[in-house]
Design an enzyme around this catalytic site. Structure first.
Site, PDB file in Angstrom:
ATOM      1  N   HIS A  81       0.818  -1.216   0.000  1.00  0.00           N
ATOM      2  CA  HIS A  81       0.000   0.000   0.000  1.00  0.00           C
ATOM      3  C   HIS A  81       0.848   1.261   0.000  1.00  0.00           C
ATOM      4  O   HIS A  81       0.416   2.305  -0.468  1.00  0.00           O
ATOM      5  CB  HIS A  81      -1.015  -0.045   1.136  1.00  0.00           C
ATOM      6  CG  HIS A  81      -2.137  -0.959   0.798  1.00  0.00           C
ATOM      7  ND1 HIS A  81      -2.259  -2.210   1.338  1.00  0.00           N
ATOM      8  CD2 HIS A  81      -3.119  -0.847  -0.120  1.00  0.00           C
ATOM      9  CE1 HIS A  81      -3.296  -2.815   0.793  1.00  0.00           C
ATOM     10  NE2 HIS A  81      -3.842  -2.003  -0.093  1.00  0.00           N
ATOM     11  N   GLU A 114     -11.552 -10.874  -4.656  1.00  0.00           N
ATOM     12  CA  GLU A 114     -10.101 -10.868  -4.413  1.00  0.00           C
ATOM     13  C   GLU A 114      -9.658 -12.056  -3.573  1.00  0.00           C
ATOM     14  O   GLU A 114      -8.510 -12.128  -3.147  1.00  0.00           O
ATOM     15  CB  GLU A 114      -9.662  -9.542  -3.793  1.00  0.00           C
ATOM     16  CG  GLU A 114     -10.472  -9.071  -2.604  1.00  0.00           C
ATOM     17  CD  GLU A 114     -10.057  -7.674  -2.113  1.00  0.00           C
ATOM     18  OE1 GLU A 114      -9.004  -7.172  -2.521  1.00  0.00           O
ATOM     19  OE2 GLU A 114     -10.807  -7.111  -1.304  1.00  0.00           O
ATOM     20  N   ASP A 163      -4.803  -8.647  -4.214  1.00  0.00           N
ATOM     21  CA  ASP A 163      -5.034  -9.713  -3.242  1.00  0.00           C
ATOM     22  C   ASP A 163      -5.337 -11.038  -3.927  1.00  0.00           C
ATOM     23  O   ASP A 163      -4.905 -12.091  -3.456  1.00  0.00           O
ATOM     24  CB  ASP A 163      -6.184  -9.333  -2.304  1.00  0.00           C
ATOM     25  CG  ASP A 163      -5.697  -8.369  -1.243  1.00  0.00           C
ATOM     26  OD1 ASP A 163      -4.643  -8.637  -0.653  1.00  0.00           O
ATOM     27  OD2 ASP A 163      -6.358  -7.343  -1.021  1.00  0.00           O
ATOM     28  N   CYS A 214      -9.738  -3.499 -10.349  1.00  0.00           N
ATOM     29  CA  CYS A 214      -9.195  -2.302  -9.688  1.00  0.00           C
ATOM     30  C   CYS A 214      -7.867  -2.564  -9.003  1.00  0.00           C
ATOM     31  O   CYS A 214      -7.357  -1.698  -8.306  1.00  0.00           O
ATOM     32  CB  CYS A 214     -10.204  -1.707  -8.715  1.00  0.00           C
ATOM     33  SG  CYS A 214     -10.619  -2.809  -7.358  1.00  0.00           S
TER      34      CYS A 214
END
Ligand code: PEP
Ligand code: MG
Length: 591
Positions: free
Chosen positions: A201, A443, A467, A514
């Site tokens: 992240h 995910e 993920d 995404c």
């Protein structure tokens, strides 16, 4: 581009996490280590000097905290800056001062040892009482005690980037998302970390901030120093220390070519993301909050495909309430209306835990207490967010999406709570959009296998490839040692994506992507060929993806996807993806 050593005195190679080049001085943020305090015996004659050192350390700590408070106030918000008030109060407490001095006199040890003993004992007694107020105080005391101790032993506590004075390239063992979120864009030109990967992240945030970043630079820190001159290459994934004149010249040329390319891409801003044979793919942006609205418009995205809401919850002690969240969501929704804004409910956990979340060590955070699992246990937290999103839906084209859905049970529970929130808002007379679309992120591999059941209960899917890949291949998305195994074109991953898209379409749903795959131009034809209706990526990556889509034939993309679904070798799939993308959009890959 260069052999190691030729480009500069030292060259470190890692993963290109965020594009761009910067040069300047390094600021090296050492790995935080527990401070070892020496237990120096002292005699009565030493007491006055020890007490003076203690008072000076308290004073310096107070000055540092006030500075940090001021900068947090400027860069993050005055509400967040208030968390330092409690810490300043701790420093002013005469009880603390007197008790530490007592311990020093009694045990005849230096003041830092006395201070550490007292704090330790105090924290132990606080932790034995189950009281949320007291555990908050314990966190304050621990934080502030750490600063005082570092000042007593004369070491700099570099746990935050708020001390920076001049523009620099930050080199760190790792940066937490909360550190990255508070970094000052004007002072941090780029960053390089030993840990992390392209989908951590922190890397994702670097792309939103449009700062060059390189992750996974193993063993760099022992060899570099604050003040070293360096060049950070976020295209090639390397850090060059003391670059040669030739290197600086070559990178200067690269920057010029990149600027020219960006100029060409900017011309596509208002053009649709439509293939040469007429297939329109919705191209959206992933954002972290209202501060990125201008980027969404500027980069020519059609809306927001993923609003990551966690960043509203980091760097603070108490979560934002419904009104504060409403304010943030409404700002994005109304600024972009009628364009869609997909707000994802809270996905804390994994590598996005507030640092002061309390005792929360997990062996496998990505398999642990995360996202919808936290929300379904902390109902009031979830309720406030669902209500805020519903209320924001009255101001624009808002859609809601749940992360980390593994099967229908979580979806049913979340939807039931959402229904309760709708009923409450109706009774209270708050406006919201009754037909707001609800979607699920796909995910987790189990969600792919039960996608038909999920499809009956939502209106869209969005595939979180970051993920999905890590869970399907059992490869930690953060671990640089196994980064080579994190493989978006693995035949297993390709088939999972295809199965999700086919199931969505069979049930009349649209299906987006995404995860970071959606922003990788080389993979754009594959995702389009597999059936993606929408691609959503960091605003800065939107133009490159649009460039590829506009030069592609849908039929070519389908042929590529057919090949990938038959192929057994991920390298071969990737090679085909590269070949097609380079053939249709050669200009994008010149370096
Ligand atoms: C993903 O997993 O692909 C995703 C978009 O969510 P995040 O990266 O926030 O986990
Ligand atoms: Mg995810």
């Amino acid at each position: 581009m260069h052999e190691p050593g030729k480009a500069g005195r030292l060259v470190f190679r890692g993963v290109a996490a965020s594009q761009g080049v910067c040069r300047g001085k390094l600021f090296v943020l050492a790995r935080p280590r527990a401070l070892v305090v020496e237990r120096r015996p002292v005699s009565e004659a030493d007491f006055p000097a020890e007490i003076r050192r203690f008072q000076e350390a308290l004073l310096v700590t107070r000055q540092q905290l006030s500075q940090v408070q001021e900068r947090v106030g400027q860069h993050v918000g005055s509400g967040d800056a208030q968390i330092f008030d409690a810490q300043l109060l701790v420093l002013d407490d005469p009880y603390l001062h007197d008790e530490v001095v007592k311990v020093m006199r009694r045990d005849r040890v230096c003041i830092e040892a006395a201070f550490q003993d007292f704090v330790q004992r105090y924290l132990t007694s606080l932790s034995s009482v189950e009281d949320p107020y007291l555990s908050e105080r314990a966190v304050d005391l621990r934080d502030v005690a750490d600063r005082v101790l570092h000042n007593l032993v004369g070491q700099d506590l570099q746990s935050d980037l708020l001390h920076l004075r001049e523009p620099c390239i930050v080199v760190a063992y790792d940066l937490t998302p909360s550190q990255t979120a508070t970094l000052d864009r004007r002072l941090v030109m780029g960053f390089a970390t030993e840990q992390g990967s392209e989908t951590s992240h922190t890397a994702i945030l670097a792309r939103s901030l449009q700062i060059p970043a390189v992750t996974g630079l193993a063993d760099a820190i022992p060899h570099v120093r604050t003040g070293d001159a360096a060049l950070l290459d976020g295209f090639g994934g390397q850090l060059v220390v003391d670059p040669t004149d030739q290197t600086l010249y070559e990178y200067g040329q690269l920057e010029q070519r990149q600027q020219a390319l960006q100029g060409r891409l900017r011309e596509l801003r208002a053009e649709p993301a439509t293939t040469r044979d007429g297939l329109h793919v919705v191209l959206s942006a992933n954002i972290e909050g209202p501060q990125e609205i201008a980027d969404v418009l500027d980069r020519g995205a059609e809306g927001v495909g993923l609003l990551r809401t966690e960043y509203l919850f980091l760097n603070r002690r108490t979560p934002p309430d419904e009104e504060e969240q409403l304010h943030a969501y409404r700002e994005v929704a109304s600024a972009l209306a009628p364009a869609p804004v997909i707000i994802r409910t809270l996905d804390l956990g994994g590598d996005k835990m507030p640092e002061d979340a309390g005792p929360h060590e997990e062996r496998n955070p990505f398999l642990g207490w995360r996202a919808i699992r936290i929300c379904l246990q902390q109902r009031e937290l979830f309720r406030a967010q669902l209500r805020a999103i519903l209320r924001a839906s009255a101001f624009g084209n808002v859609k809601l999406m749940y992360p980390m859905i593994s099967g229908i049970e979580e979806l049913l529970q979340a939807n039931a709570l959402l229904d309760e929130c709708r009923a409450e808002l109706r009774a209270e007379g708050h406006a919201y959009n009754e037909s707001m679309e609800i979607g699920a992120m796909i995910e987790i591999p189990s969600a792919v296998m039960v996608a038909d059941a999920l499809a009956r209960r939502v209106r869209f899917f969005s595939i979180g490839t970051n993920d999905l890949i890590q869970y399907a291949l059992a490869v930690d998305r953060l671990n640089p040692r196994i980064a080579h195994l994190y493989d978006p074109t693995h035949p297993g991953v390709v088939r999972l994506i295809k199965q999700t898209m086919d199931t969505a379409h069979a049930h009349g749903l649209w299906c987006g992507v995404c995860g970071e795959m959606a922003g990788e131009p080389v993979l754009t034809p594959l995702l389009v060929g597999l059936g993606a209706d929408e691609l959503s990526t960091a605003p800065g990556r939107v133009p490159g993806v649009k460039f590829v889509i506009r030069r592609l034939q849908h039929s070519e993309a389908q042929a590529l996807a057919d090949f990938a679904l038959r192929c057994e070798d991920s390298e071969e799939i990737l090679a085909r993806c590269r070949a097609l993308t380079r053939a249709v959009a050669p200009g994008l890959f010149e370096r």
